[in-house]
Design an enzyme around this catalytic site. Sequence first.
Site, mmCIF file in Angstrom:
data_model
loop_
_atom_site.group_PDB
_atom_site.id
_atom_site.type_symbol
_atom_site.label_atom_id
_atom_site.label_comp_id
_atom_site.label_asym_id
_atom_site.label_seq_id
_atom_site.Cartn_x
_atom_site.Cartn_y
_atom_site.Cartn_z
ATOM 1 N N LYS A 111 42.401 39.535 37.503
ATOM 2 C CA LYS A 111 42.727 40.455 38.589
ATOM 3 C C LYS A 111 43.941 41.265 38.183
ATOM 4 C CE LYS A 111 41.157 41.121 42.847
ATOM 5 N NZ LYS A 111 39.810 40.733 43.305
HETATM 6 N N1 GLU Z 1 37.070 43.432 43.382
HETATM 7 C C1 GLU Z 1 35.778 42.854 43.556
HETATM 8 C C2 GLU Z 1 35.897 41.375 43.833
HETATM 9 O O1 GLU Z 1 36.906 40.894 44.292
HETATM 10 C C3 GLU Z 1 34.835 43.198 42.407
HETATM 11 C C4 GLU Z 1 35.282 42.740 41.057
HETATM 12 C C5 GLU Z 1 34.400 43.269 39.911
HETATM 13 O O2 GLU Z 1 33.421 43.935 40.172
HETATM 14 O O3 GLU Z 1 34.768 42.984 38.776
HETATM 15 O O4 GLU Z 1 34.950 40.648 43.671
#
Ligand code: GLU
Length: 421
Positions: A111
């Site tokens: 993240k």
């Molecule tokens: N931000 C989204 C999540 O928390 C998508 C992450 C992604 O597609 O890599 O799942």
Amino acid sequence: MTVEEGAHKDNVLDFALQQLDETAEIIGLHPDVHAKLRKPKRALTVSIPTRMDDGHLEVFTGYRVQHNMDRGPCKGGIRYHPSVDMDEVTALAMWMTWKCAVVNIPYGGAKGGVICDPTNMSDGEIEKLTRRFVSELVTIIGPDQDIPAPDVNTNERIMGWLMDTYSMQKGYSVPAVVTGKPIAIGGSLGRAKATGRGIVFVAREALRVSGIPVEGARVVVQGFGNVGGAFAELIEEMGATVIAISDVSGGLYNENGLPIGELIAYAKKNRVIEGFDGGDVISNDELLALECDVLVPAALENVITAENADTVQAKLVVEGANGPTTPDGHHILISRGIYVVPDILANAGGVTVSYFEWCQGIQKLFWQEDEVNRRLEDIMVRAFHDVHSRSEVLGADMRAAAMALAVERVAEAIMARGIYP
Ligand code: GLU
């Protein structure tokens, strides 16, 4: 996505660790694997000097945390929000590891986040911030190591700048470095609504196993960004009635159902749902306490807590956001007989279609939207039933079962690889 109301994010990393520790106990996790998984593989803090429109230089702080890459490259979004910090990003990275394992796609979790308030920044300032942040990350991201995506307050336009900045540094186009990017540069059809669509599939299965028909089910949604908005629209199409919705400006309630299409158009024009004439104004606390079949918290972390979990009147809670329920809040919901579909299962549709986008980019072979949606449905329905059967075998709730399944899959990969050197 928009900044949503109602979030207090104290201790999210403590909560994520508590969930892992509880799971380790349930599945008898090997202590070496447990110790490894309690810490991220890699965490980077960067300064992002950005020339603002008034001429002054603002130095923002950004983070990228790679929790685990035993099952494949790291995957996870980037959020822009004033309350971002290293602990929050670390917890969110850990949740991405579990999420990718629950739906069984070949990724670990990561993240990123930047401490900023994009609602008070111009497009030009956001572009400069994004490009400098990506330049600082260029050595640790890439199609084979870590693939960012949108998250809170970031969108496909920002992912386009990310792809361009990374590609400029490499000297050639690298579409597979990021997902959730515009279709014109290798984005996938169906990605924009994928998280909301995935929640619809698991909500439908959860209603089914609870013996409640989708047709006429009364649904409450907290959050009207990319996730909450798409979910509300698609569940309405399936015959459910969305009786309340909220965003950063407050909530709206109409016991006969809110017209979601009109609300989306209104929010697009006015940026918020405030002022929409079609429902009674309610507070966030009132919204969470409404009597309904399905409550979908689709905003930020820690909105269902030990303080308010006993006011929830929903039969099912389906978590659209990451970490919307604290461990204490969760235990209260379960003790009151509420069926909880956890975030790492419920909102995994976004990363699942990100995986499809990455595969399409690498193969340079693009799919029709109905193929994307059909494959998404297959994965979400299978994951739901994998978790549901595990919960029956363990005699545990769906969160404990999803965590058990995920941590076991990651542990198996760690054991298969061994510890280096
Ligand atoms: N931000 C989204 C999540 O928390 C998508 C992450 C992604 O597609 O890599 O799942």
